[in-house]
Design a protein around this motif. Structure first.
Motif, PDB file in Angstrom:
ATOM      1  N   GLU A  87       0.871  -1.252   0.037  1.00 15.94           N
ATOM      2  CA  GLU A  87       0.079  -0.038  -0.029  1.00 15.94           C
ATOM      3  C   GLU A  87       0.957   1.224  -0.160  1.00 15.94           C
ATOM      4  O   GLU A  87       0.473   2.167  -0.649  1.00 15.94           O
ATOM      5  CB  GLU A  87      -1.062  -0.005   1.281  1.00 15.94           C
ATOM      6  CG  GLU A  87      -2.162  -1.053   1.061  1.00 15.94           C
ATOM      7  CD  GLU A  87      -1.450  -2.724   1.715  1.00 15.94           C
ATOM      8  OE1 GLU A  87      -0.434  -2.525   2.236  1.00 15.94           O
ATOM      9  OE2 GLU A  87      -2.140  -3.308   1.155  1.00 15.94           O
ATOM     10  N   GLU A  88       2.054   1.193   0.708  1.00 13.91           N
ATOM     11  CA  GLU A  88       3.007   2.297   0.842  1.00 13.91           C
ATOM     12  C   GLU A  88       3.560   2.686  -0.712  1.00 13.91           C
ATOM     13  O   GLU A  88       3.657   3.721  -0.959  1.00 13.91           O
ATOM     14  CB  GLU A  88       3.844   2.307   1.841  1.00 13.91           C
ATOM     15  CG  GLU A  88       3.343   2.405   3.192  1.00 13.91           C
ATOM     16  CD  GLU A  88       4.323   1.979   4.445  1.00 13.91           C
ATOM     17  OE1 GLU A  88       4.451   2.809   5.385  1.00 13.91           O
ATOM     18  OE2 GLU A  88       5.056   0.696   4.284  1.00 13.91           O
ATOM     19  N   VAL A  89       4.009   1.355  -1.040  1.00 12.82           N
ATOM     20  CA  VAL A  89       4.557   1.655  -2.707  1.00 12.82           C
ATOM     21  C   VAL A  89       3.395   2.278  -3.623  1.00 12.82           C
ATOM     22  O   VAL A  89       3.677   3.051  -4.241  1.00 12.82           O
ATOM     23  CB  VAL A  89       5.058   0.150  -3.032  1.00 12.82           C
ATOM     24  CG1 VAL A  89       5.507   0.172  -4.461  1.00 12.82           C
ATOM     25  CG2 VAL A  89       6.147  -0.301  -2.100  1.00 12.82           C
ATOM     26  N   GLN A  90       2.159   1.520  -3.643  1.00 13.78           N
ATOM     27  CA  GLN A  90       1.109   2.276  -4.176  1.00 13.78           C
ATOM     28  C   GLN A  90       1.022   3.523  -3.856  1.00 13.78           C
ATOM     29  O   GLN A  90       0.916   4.392  -5.104  1.00 13.78           O
ATOM     30  CB  GLN A  90      -0.206   1.381  -3.903  1.00 13.78           C
ATOM     31  CG  GLN A  90      -1.308   1.733  -5.057  1.00 13.78           C
ATOM     32  CD  GLN A  90      -2.443   1.010  -4.825  1.00 13.78           C
ATOM     33  OE1 GLN A  90      -2.385  -0.024  -3.983  1.00 13.78           O
ATOM     34  NE2 GLN A  90      -3.372   1.383  -5.297  1.00 13.78           N
ATOM     35  N   GLN A  91       0.939   4.026  -2.917  1.00 21.60           N
ATOM     36  CA  GLN A  91       0.691   5.591  -2.642  1.00 21.60           C
ATOM     37  C   GLN A  91       1.984   6.260  -3.371  1.00 21.60           C
ATOM     38  O   GLN A  91       1.752   7.383  -3.670  1.00 21.60           O
ATOM     39  CB  GLN A  91       0.659   5.594  -1.098  1.00 21.60           C
ATOM     40  CG  GLN A  91       0.191   7.088  -0.719  1.00 21.60           C
ATOM     41  CD  GLN A  91       0.071   7.145   0.775  1.00 21.60           C
ATOM     42  OE1 GLN A  91       0.264   6.424   1.519  1.00 21.60           O
ATOM     43  NE2 GLN A  91      -0.237   8.355   1.352  1.00 21.60           N
ATOM     44  N   HIS A  92       3.088   5.728  -3.100  1.00 23.02           N
ATOM     45  CA  HIS A  92       4.466   6.441  -3.703  1.00 23.02           C
ATOM     46  C   HIS A  92       4.129   6.832  -4.988  1.00 23.02           C
ATOM     47  O   HIS A  92       4.589   7.840  -5.744  1.00 23.02           O
ATOM     48  CB  HIS A  92       5.639   5.696  -3.346  1.00 23.02           C
ATOM     49  CG  HIS A  92       6.726   6.407  -3.624  1.00 23.02           C
ATOM     50  ND1 HIS A  92       7.463   7.748  -2.823  1.00 23.02           N
ATOM     51  CD2 HIS A  92       7.678   6.494  -4.572  1.00 23.02           C
ATOM     52  CE1 HIS A  92       8.272   7.976  -3.259  1.00 23.02           C
ATOM     53  NE2 HIS A  92       8.560   7.357  -4.601  1.00 23.02           N
ATOM     54  N   PHE A  93       3.700   5.881  -5.852  1.00 25.48           N
ATOM     55  CA  PHE A  93       3.569   5.912  -7.126  1.00 25.48           C
ATOM     56  C   PHE A  93       2.044   6.144  -7.840  1.00 25.48           C
ATOM     57  O   PHE A  93       2.000   6.166  -8.957  1.00 25.48           O
ATOM     58  CB  PHE A  93       4.086   4.590  -8.036  1.00 25.48           C
ATOM     59  CG  PHE A  93       5.364   4.250  -7.862  1.00 25.48           C
ATOM     60  CD1 PHE A  93       6.444   4.870  -8.708  1.00 25.48           C
ATOM     61  CD2 PHE A  93       6.005   3.429  -6.717  1.00 25.48           C
ATOM     62  CE1 PHE A  93       7.847   4.659  -8.653  1.00 25.48           C
ATOM     63  CE2 PHE A  93       7.255   3.217  -6.632  1.00 25.48           C
ATOM     64  CZ  PHE A  93       8.125   3.740  -7.518  1.00 25.48           C
ATOM     65  N   GLN A  94       1.171   6.644  -6.922  1.00 29.92           N
ATOM     66  CA  GLN A  94      -0.076   6.808  -7.473  1.00 29.92           C
ATOM     67  C   GLN A  94      -0.258   7.820  -8.139  1.00 29.92           C
ATOM     68  O   GLN A  94      -1.108   8.092  -9.078  1.00 29.92           O
ATOM     69  CB  GLN A  94      -1.029   7.038  -6.108  1.00 29.92           C
ATOM     70  CG  GLN A  94      -2.564   7.103  -6.088  1.00 29.92           C
ATOM     71  CD  GLN A  94      -2.904   5.771  -6.441  1.00 29.92           C
ATOM     72  OE1 GLN A  94      -2.580   4.956  -5.858  1.00 29.92           O
ATOM     73  NE2 GLN A  94      -3.827   5.596  -7.621  1.00 29.92           N
ATOM     74  N   SER A  95       0.675   9.217  -7.980  1.00 36.16           N
ATOM     75  CA  SER A  95       0.683  10.147  -8.992  1.00 36.16           C
ATOM     76  C   SER A  95       1.034   9.993 -10.348  1.00 36.16           C
ATOM     77  O   SER A  95       0.511  10.856 -11.236  1.00 36.16           O
ATOM     78  CB  SER A  95       1.442  11.355  -8.300  1.00 36.16           C
ATOM     79  OG  SER A  95       2.801  10.988  -8.347  1.00 36.16           O
TER      80      SER A  95
END
Length: 165
Positions: A87-95
Motif C-alpha cells: 500500500e505504501e509503494v502504491q501510494q508513492h507511485f499513485q501520482s
C-alpha cells in the motif's frame, strides 16, 4: 547377535551394510518429506497473509505476447525498505497513474527481498513512474527501472549494478 532375514537365514556382512544404508536412506527421505510438508504449510500461510493464492499467480499461464504487454505496463522498484507495505509503494507511485497491482517479492520464509514490481493500467503511467528514480521512501532512495521482458528459455547473464554499463 546374528542378524537374519525374513526366512531366518543369517545375513552376510554386505547384506547388513546394504540394509543399514537402506534404513539411513529411508530416514533421510522421511525427514525430507517432513521438511517439504512444513515448507508447503509455511508457503500457504504466507500466501494467505499477503492475500495471494496460486490462482492469483496468472503470470504462469499467460502467453508471451500478453507477458510483453504486461511488462510494458510495469516497472521494477529496487531498494525498497523491508518494512514497506504494498500500500505504501502504491501510494508513492499513485501520482503517475492508475495502478493495477503492486508485488513485493519475498523469500521462502516470507521475508521481503527489498524490491517490488508495480503494474500500471496505462503504458504512459509506467513511463511517468521512471521519473521517480532516486526518490525516497522510508528514507531510502528507490531505484526505478523498466521491468525487463522475460523470455522463457533465454537465460540472461547477471551483471552486478554498475558493472557492464
Amino acid at each position: 547377535m546374528i542378524e537374519v532375514d525374513e526366512e531366518m537365514t543369517p545375513l552376510k556382512k554386505e547384506d547388513r551394510l546394504a540394509s543399514s544404508k537402506k534404513e539411513n536412506f529411508e530416514k533421510r527421505l522421511r525427514k525430507l518429506d517432513e521438511k517439504v510438508y512444513f515448507l508447503r504449510e509455511k508457503a500457504a500461510k504466507v500466501e494467505k497473509a499477503i492475500g495471494t493464492t496460486k490462482e492469483d499467480s496468472h503470470d504462469a499461464f499467460v502467453n508471451l505476447d500478453e507477458k510483453e504487454e504486461i511488462d510494458c505496463h510495469s516497472i521494477f522498484v529496487g531498494n525498497v525498505d523491508y518494512v514497506c507495505s504494498p500500500e505504501e509503494v502504491q501510494q508513492h507511485f499513485q501520482s503517475c497513474g492508475t495502478i493495477n497491482r503492486v508485488k513485493i517479492l519475498a523469500n521462502s520464509l516470507g521475508q521481503p527481498k527489498g524490491y517490488a514490481y508495480v503494474e500500471f493500467v496505462e503504458v504512459d503511467a509506467a513511463q511517468n513512474a521512471l521519473l521517480l528514480n532516486e526518490t525516497e521512501l522510508h528514507g531510502r532512495p528507490l531505484r526505478v527501472l523498466p521491468k525487463r521482458i522475460n523470455i522463457p528459455g533465454m537465460k540472461q547473464s547477471w551483471v552486478p549494478f554498475g558493472y557492464g554499463d
